[in-house]
Design a protein around this motif. Structure first.
Motif, short mmCIF file in Angstrom:
data_model
loop_
_atom_site.label_atom_id
_atom_site.label_comp_id
_atom_site.label_asym_id
_atom_site.label_seq_id
_atom_site.Cartn_x
_atom_site.Cartn_y
_atom_site.Cartn_z
N UNK A 135 0.83 -1.22 0.00
CA UNK A 135 0.00 0.00 0.00
C UNK A 135 0.86 1.26 0.00
N UNK A 136 1.95 1.24 0.79
CA UNK A 136 2.84 2.39 0.81
C UNK A 136 3.47 2.63 -0.56
N UNK A 137 3.90 1.55 -1.20
CA UNK A 137 4.51 1.69 -2.53
C UNK A 137 3.49 2.21 -3.54
N UNK A 138 2.27 1.65 -3.45
CA UNK A 138 1.24 2.11 -4.40
C UNK A 138 0.91 3.58 -4.17
N UNK A 142 1.45 6.51 -6.81
CA UNK A 142 0.34 7.38 -7.20
C UNK A 142 0.73 8.85 -7.05
N UNK A 143 1.40 9.16 -5.93
CA UNK A 143 1.83 10.54 -5.71
C UNK A 143 2.85 10.96 -6.76
N UNK A 144 3.79 10.05 -7.05
CA UNK A 144 4.79 10.34 -8.09
C UNK A 144 4.12 10.59 -9.44
N UNK A 145 3.16 9.74 -9.76
CA UNK A 145 2.50 9.86 -11.05
C UNK A 145 1.71 11.18 -11.14
N UNK A 146 1.02 11.51 -10.06
CA UNK A 146 0.27 12.78 -10.09
C UNK A 146 1.23 13.97 -10.18
#
Length: 181
Positions: A135-138, A142-146
Motif C-alpha cells: 500500500x505504501x509503494x502504491x 500514485x503521488x509520483x504519477x500525479x
C-alpha cells in the motif's frame, strides 16, 4: 603336557623383547604362577603388538567338587492371594504406564498447538507487513504519477503560452507588414 616353540629371532626383535621385559614386567607371567602345581603358564608368542600365553590348569582336587543341581530349583507354589496381589500390581503398573504415555501425548499435542499458533501468528504478521508495504509503494507511485502529470501539464501550458505568443507576434508582423505594402 605342553609343547615348546623354539624360534630364532632377529637382533631387532630380541632387543624389543628385552625392552618389554625391562619396561613392562607386569605383562609377563609371574614366577609364582609358574611355580604353582595347579597352574602352569607358558608363553606362546610375544610381539610388539601383544603377547600370547597358554595357561594349563592342573587336575582339580577331589574335595573341590561341589554339588551341581541337574534341574533348576523348584518354585514354591503360590497361593491364590499372592497370585491376585501380583496380578493387581501388574495391572497397576500397566495403568500407570498408560497414564504416563497419555500424559506425554497430551504434552506433545499442546506443544504442536502452540507451534501452529505461533506459525499462524507469524504468517498473519508477515501478510499484514507485506500488505502495508505494498500500500505504501502504491501510494508513493500514485503521488509520483500525479506529480509527474502535474509537471507535464504545467510544461504543456507554458509551451502553449509560448506558441500563442509566437502566433500573436507572427500575426502582428504579418498584419504590420501587409499594411506597409
Amino acid at each position: 603336557m605342553s609343547r615348546r616353540k623354539i624360534r630364532r629371532e632377529s637382533g631387532e626383535r630380541a632387543r624389543s623383547r628385552l625392552l618389554l621385559r625391562r619396561n613392562f614386567p607386569d605383562c609377563l607371567p609371574s614366577s609364582a604362577a609358574m611355580a604353582s602345581d595347579d597352574i602352569k603358564v607358558k608363553e606362546l608368542d610375544k610381539r610388539a603388538s601383544g603377547q600370547a600365553f597358554e595357561v594349563i590348569l592342573g587336575d582339580p582336587a577331589p574335595d573341590a567338587k561341589g554339588e551341581f543341581l541337574l534341574s533348576p530349583p523348584k518354585k514354591k507354589d503360590l497361593s491364590l492371594e499372592e497370585i491376585q496381589r501380583k496380578l493387581e500390581a501388574a495391572e497397576e503398573r500397566r495403568k500407570s504406564h498408560e497414564a504416563e504415555v497419555l500424559k506425554h501425548l497430551a504434552e506433545k499435542r499442546e506443544h504442536e498447538k502452540v507451534v501452529q499458533q505461533k506459525a499462524a501468528e507469524e504468517n498473519n504478521n508477515f501478510s499484514k507487513m507485506a500488505e502495508e508495504k505494498l500500500n505504501q509503494k502504491m501510494e508513493a507511485n500514485k503521488e509520483n504519477r500525479t506529480a509527474i502529470m502535474a509537471a507535464m501539464n504545467e510544461k504543456f501550458k507554458e509551451k502553449d503560452k509560448k506558441l500563442e505568443e509566437v502566433r500573436k507576434n507572427k500575426e502582428t508582423k504579418e498584419a504590420g507588414g501587409d499594411g506597409e505594402n
